[in-house]
Scaffold this active site. Structure first.
Site: not given
Length: 307
Positions: A153, A246, A281
């Site tokens: 991140r 992201h 994801y």
């Protein structure tokens, strides 16, 4: 009310160990909430009614209409008033009946391999930046590649220190992870030359941070965001897609899945607390599903048609 809010933010930071961006967002929402209640003539928590909170949420929806923003507002308010009840600031919870709006579960945009290659090749391309300080090109190459090949991140990359990277064992120790849960991520072989190239030009400074800004201090999140957006625009990958740092985390997850990793392994590498987050994801579109089905070998003979 301010004392209760200060105690709640401390609780979020120390006990819940929320990410800095999360508790700061909660603090911003709740300060707006208390200001709104004060404008309505409410000076104490005991005077707050459910209708007052609904009025605040409706007021916020005008300036932050996105379903995700509205959901965050409701969550912040509910958690705060539950905290107030549990810590004897209140006898009853006026936010108990509030419900978060349903969010449309949309698949995130993702880069294909050619788009990813274009993006990663942008640092050092002539004309991308008017001014380039020493070490910027090497730092930015490493920065973009870390997003794509480690799945970290933004806050995790910014929080990396020099001693968090073990090039001999090819491991990255993520200490400043979301929720305070540390993890270890293997270093992709392709990242090694980028680490060495940046180490050769990194300014000599007592700063422990891995990635430095122009002043020799830890790279700031605002600078990271501007840098990434600049490269994404130069590469042309954000013309039809909403591309953020992201996005590369999603690329990392989907490439792992394509490479044979299972969901539990991907969950560990991404640092997800719940498997549901990992599954989001790794969703694929209908075209990919259709191609996967077509590639299945057909072993059953078709029946012969009657003449």
């Amino acid at each position: 009310m301010q004392n209760a809010l200060n105690d709640y933010i401390l609780y979020c930071r120390v006990e819940r160990r929320l990410a800095e961006l999360t508790w700061k967002a909660y603090e911003r929402i709740l300060r707006s909430c208390l200001a709104f209640l004060h404008e309505q003539g409410i000076s104490g928590l005991a005077e707050v009614r459910t209708r007052d909170l609904r009025a605040f949420i409706a007021d916020q929806a005008e300036s932050r209409p996105a379903p995700s923003s509205q959901a965050q507002t409701v969550v912040a308010v509910r958690c705060f008033f539950r905290f107030c009840v549990e810590n004897d600031y209140l006898d009853r919870d006026p936010a108990y009946v509030l419900r978060t709006p349903k969010k449309r579960e949309a698949l995130p945009d993702v880069l294909d391999r050619s788009e990813l290659t274009r993006l990663l090749e942008m640092p050092g391309t002539p004309g991308v930046w008017e001014r380039v300080h020493a070490g910027k090109i090497e730092r930015d190459r490493l920065l973009l590649a870390l997003f794509a090949y480690s799945g970290l991140r933004r806050a995790e990359i910014i929080g990396l220190d020099l001693d968090d990277v073990d090039l001999d064992r090819r491991l990255i120790r993520v200490r400043k992870a979301k929720g305070g849960k540390e993890r270890v991520v293997p270093i992709h072989p392709g990242l090694l030359p980028l680490f060495f190239a940046y180490a050769a030009v990194r300014p000599a400074t007592p700063e422990t941070a891995l990635l430095l800004g122009v002043m020799g201090k830890r790279l700031r999140e605002s600078v990271l965001a501007i840098t990434f957006r600049h490269y994404a625009t130069a590469a042309g990958v954000n013309k039809r897609k909403r591309i953020t740092p992201h996005t590369l985390r999603h690329v990392f997850a989907t490439e792992l899945l394509s490479g044979g990793a299972n969901l539990r392994q991907i969950q560990e590498l991404l640092g997800h607390k719940h498997l549901d987050s990992t599954q989001r994801y790794t969703r694929v579109n209908a075209h990919q599903l259709r191609g996967a089905v077509k590639r299945l070998p057909w072993t059953v003979e078709h029946p012969t048609r009657a003449a």
